[in-house]
Scaffold this motif. Structure first.
Motif, short mmCIF file in Angstrom:
data_model
loop_
_atom_site.label_atom_id
_atom_site.label_comp_id
_atom_site.label_asym_id
_atom_site.label_seq_id
_atom_site.Cartn_x
_atom_site.Cartn_y
_atom_site.Cartn_z
N GLU A 1 -5.58 -3.77 -4.88
CA GLU A 1 -5.95 -3.19 -6.30
C GLU A 1 -7.62 -2.67 -6.20
N LYS B 1 2.52 1.65 -3.35
CA LYS B 1 1.71 2.07 -4.37
C LYS B 1 1.70 3.55 -4.40
N ARG C 1 0.96 -1.08 0.11
CA ARG C 1 -0.07 -0.12 -0.06
C ARG C 1 1.01 1.32 0.11
#
Length: 88
Positions: free
Chosen positions: A87, A27, A24
């Motif tokens: 995602e 990302k 996370r």
């Protein structure tokens, strides 16, 4: 045997939490050449590297023989499912 199973489950759950947290973070903060070349970004770069190491360690764990000994789960499938959750 119940204590053993509880310990195994706790280890796997913590590894999943650590993996999710790392992917996370990465990302939102990818490791880029600009990050490596900007001295003002050293703190962020260090956090990115830490999270890359956490991600990589979790992936090694889920693909390891130790994981296979601990669990009947398929580590590759588990990694894929966690990534899909992040995602989605």
């Amino acid at each position: 045997m119940e204590s053993y199973e509880s310990l195994v489950n706790a280890i796997i759950i913590q590894a999943v939490k650590d993996y999710r947290k790392a992917i996370r973070f990465l990302k939102h903060h990818p490791h880029t050449p600009e990050l490596d070349n900007d001295p003002q970004q050293n703190t962020l770069r260090d956090k990115v590297i830490k999270n890359e190491n956490e991600r990589d360690a979790a992936e090694r764990f889920f693909r390891s023989g130790w994981f296979e000994m601990l669990s009947s789960l398929d580590g590759e499938v588990l990694l894929k499912k966690v990534c899909e959750m992040e995602e989605g």
